[in-house]
Design a protein around this motif. Structure first.
Motif, PDB file in Angstrom:
ATOM      1  N   PRO A  78       0.833  -1.206   0.000  1.00 15.70           N
ATOM      2  CA  PRO A  78       0.000   0.000   0.000  1.00 15.70           C
ATOM      3  C   PRO A  78       0.868   1.256   0.000  1.00 15.70           C
ATOM      4  O   PRO A  78       1.745   1.402   0.854  1.00 15.70           O
ATOM      5  CB  PRO A  78      -0.800  -0.126   1.298  1.00 15.70           C
ATOM      6  N   PRO A  79       0.662   2.167  -0.948  1.00  9.35           N
ATOM      7  CA  PRO A  79       1.485   3.379  -0.989  1.00  9.35           C
ATOM      8  C   PRO A  79       1.079   4.368   0.095  1.00  9.35           C
ATOM      9  O   PRO A  79      -0.026   4.299   0.645  1.00  9.35           O
ATOM     10  CB  PRO A  79       1.202   3.938  -2.387  1.00  9.35           C
ATOM     11  N   GLY A  81      -0.358   7.661   1.637  1.00  7.94           N
ATOM     12  CA  GLY A  81      -1.440   8.521   1.196  1.00  7.94           C
ATOM     13  C   GLY A  81      -2.640   7.794   0.638  1.00  7.94           C
ATOM     14  O   GLY A  81      -3.541   8.424   0.080  1.00  7.94           O
ATOM     15  N   ALA A  82      -2.695   6.474   0.790  1.00  6.37           N
ATOM     16  CA  ALA A  82      -3.845   5.718   0.298  1.00  6.37           C
ATOM     17  C   ALA A  82      -5.088   6.091   1.109  1.00  6.37           C
ATOM     18  O   ALA A  82      -4.992   6.410   2.300  1.00  6.37           O
ATOM     19  CB  ALA A  82      -3.585   4.226   0.398  1.00  6.37           C
ATOM     20  N   PRO A  83      -6.272   6.072   0.500  1.00  6.17           N
ATOM     21  CA  PRO A  83      -7.498   6.406   1.240  1.00  6.17           C
ATOM     22  C   PRO A  83      -7.740   5.452   2.405  1.00  6.17           C
ATOM     23  O   PRO A  83      -7.213   4.335   2.428  1.00  6.17           O
ATOM     24  CB  PRO A  83      -8.602   6.261   0.177  1.00  6.17           C
ATOM     25  N   GLU A  84      -8.576   5.891   3.327  1.00  2.00           N
ATOM     26  CA  GLU A  84      -8.815   5.094   4.532  1.00  2.00           C
ATOM     27  C   GLU A  84      -9.530   3.780   4.229  1.00  2.00           C
ATOM     28  O   GLU A  84      -9.484   2.844   5.024  1.00  2.00           O
ATOM     29  CB  GLU A  84      -9.611   5.913   5.558  1.00  2.00           C
ATOM     30  N   PHE A  85     -10.190   3.682   3.069  1.00  2.00           N
ATOM     31  CA  PHE A  85     -10.892   2.436   2.739  1.00  2.00           C
ATOM     32  C   PHE A  85      -9.997   1.437   2.009  1.00  2.00           C
ATOM     33  O   PHE A  85     -10.468   0.401   1.561  1.00  2.00           O
ATOM     34  CB  PHE A  85     -12.165   2.719   1.933  1.00  2.00           C
ATOM     35  N   ILE A  86      -8.720   1.728   1.914  1.00  2.00           N
ATOM     36  CA  ILE A  86      -7.734   0.783   1.375  1.00  2.00           C
ATOM     37  C   ILE A  86      -7.022   0.125   2.539  1.00  2.00           C
ATOM     38  O   ILE A  86      -6.519   0.804   3.435  1.00  2.00           O
ATOM     39  CB  ILE A  86      -6.706   1.495   0.472  1.00  2.00           C
TER      40      ILE A  86
END
Length: 340
Positions: A78-79, A81-86
């Motif tokens: 996961p990079p 700054g990924a959204p919270e739903f990732i």
């Protein structure tokens, strides 16, 4: 000057989400003029079926810096700054090291992956809550030079029968290229090596019934003009394009689930980013019942043991794997003969 961007609204189990798409007019498939925004809309349109097939699993993203003819790389972690739903889950790789890997839980997560320049999605055959034990048995039917999709179809039908004899219900999809992918849902009570051996046992049984048409030979020089039953896709951290995943080929094909009844008349070129959403709306999802009645691989492992007793041992592993117990030498047969 601000960079070009837009947002699309993606429905999902947690309500609608607005997902930002930068460079929406960037052409991904030059021959057809399909853009990044078009791809995001495609993934949103097929999102429910896509997540049913690929969600809740570790997934590798095949990402492209330009169009499908350009540079590409695989992304697993996961990079920032990924959204919270990732989310991510820690998995163990063949080397023994472990690392977090992405998990997609809703359509908006898949659209976000498109925003990250993903074109092809490669899910694991195990779920995030039990990454060491696959809940899918997968066999990749790979036509060799001189063969094509037409030769893969009868091999898939025989494989379906073999799996049924072993108590498994098979599902099928196009690979998005020349081959076919056969899946069977299984209970996650066996680890990867056991599932690999079950796949080899099934492949050898098909090979016995179609010796002039299919092969389990790992070395290309030994396959001839046959359909290769790629057992090594059953290994840990080896994946194939998921159901409804686009493929990075000029005509924008999709790895598309089909029914066994329609398989003999299928033309895989008909299933593309431009056509599959309408197919889902009108025909439905042939994999809608996938996983409701998982089987076990006990019978296939009995076949594996039977073959071992008859002198059919372990087969080669992928070259990036450590040397495995019982594995034959990893050297091309023609080179081995020269060395002898």
């Amino acid at each position: 000057m601000a960079s070009e961007q837009t947002t699309i609204t993606v429905p999902g189990p947690n309500g609608e989400r607005e997902v930002r798409i930068s460079s929406p007019s960037r052409i991904l498939w030059p021959e057809l003029g399909i853009t990044k925004l078009d791809l995001a809309r495609y993934v949103s349109d097929v999102g429910e079926a896509f997540i049913a097939a690929n969600g809740g699993r570790p997934v590798s993203l095949q990402r492209f810096s330009g169009n499908v003819d350009g540079e590409q790389f695989f992304s697993k972690n996961p990079p920032k700054g990924a959204p919270e739903f990732i989310r991510s889950v820690k998995v163990v790789y063949p080397s023994g090291r472990s690392h977090p890997q992405l998990v997609l839980d809703e359509p908006a997560a898949a659209v976000w992956a498109v925003q990250m320049n993903t074109i092809v999605f490669h899910p694991w055959p195990s779920r995030a809550d039990n990454t060491d034990n696959p809940d899918q048995l997968r066999i990749d039917l790979d036509p060799q030079p001189g063969t094509g999709f037409e030769e893969a179809v009868p091999a898939a039908l025989v494989l379906r029968g073999v799996l049924a004899e072993a108590g498994l219900t098979a599902f099928i999809k196009t690979s998005g290229n020349r081959g076919l992918h056969v899946y069977a849902p299984i209970r996650p009570d066996r680890e990867f090596l056991d599932v690999r051996h079950a796949v080899i046992a099934a492949g050898r049984e098909v090979e016995r019934r179609m010796p002039e048409k299919v092969t389990t030979a790992w070395w290309k020089e030994e396959r001839g003009t046959k359909v290769f039953l790629d057992y090594n896709q059953a290994n840990r951290d080896r994946t194939i394009a998921g159901a409804y995943s686009p493929r990075a080929l000029p005509h924008a094909p999709v790895s598309c689930p089909v029914t066994w009844e329609e398989l003999p008349d299928v033309d895989p070129r008909d299933f593309t980013v431009q056509t599959v959403p309408e197919r889902l709306r009108t025909v439905g999802d042939p994999w809608a019942g996938f996983g409701k009645n998982p089987g076990n691989i006990d019978a296939l492992l009995e076949w594996w043991d039977r073959d071992l007793s008859h002198g059919l041992g372990e087969l080669p592993f992928p070259p990036d794997y450590p040397k495995m117990p019982g594995e034959p030498p990893r050297v091309q047969p023609s080179r081995a003969k020269k060395q002898d």
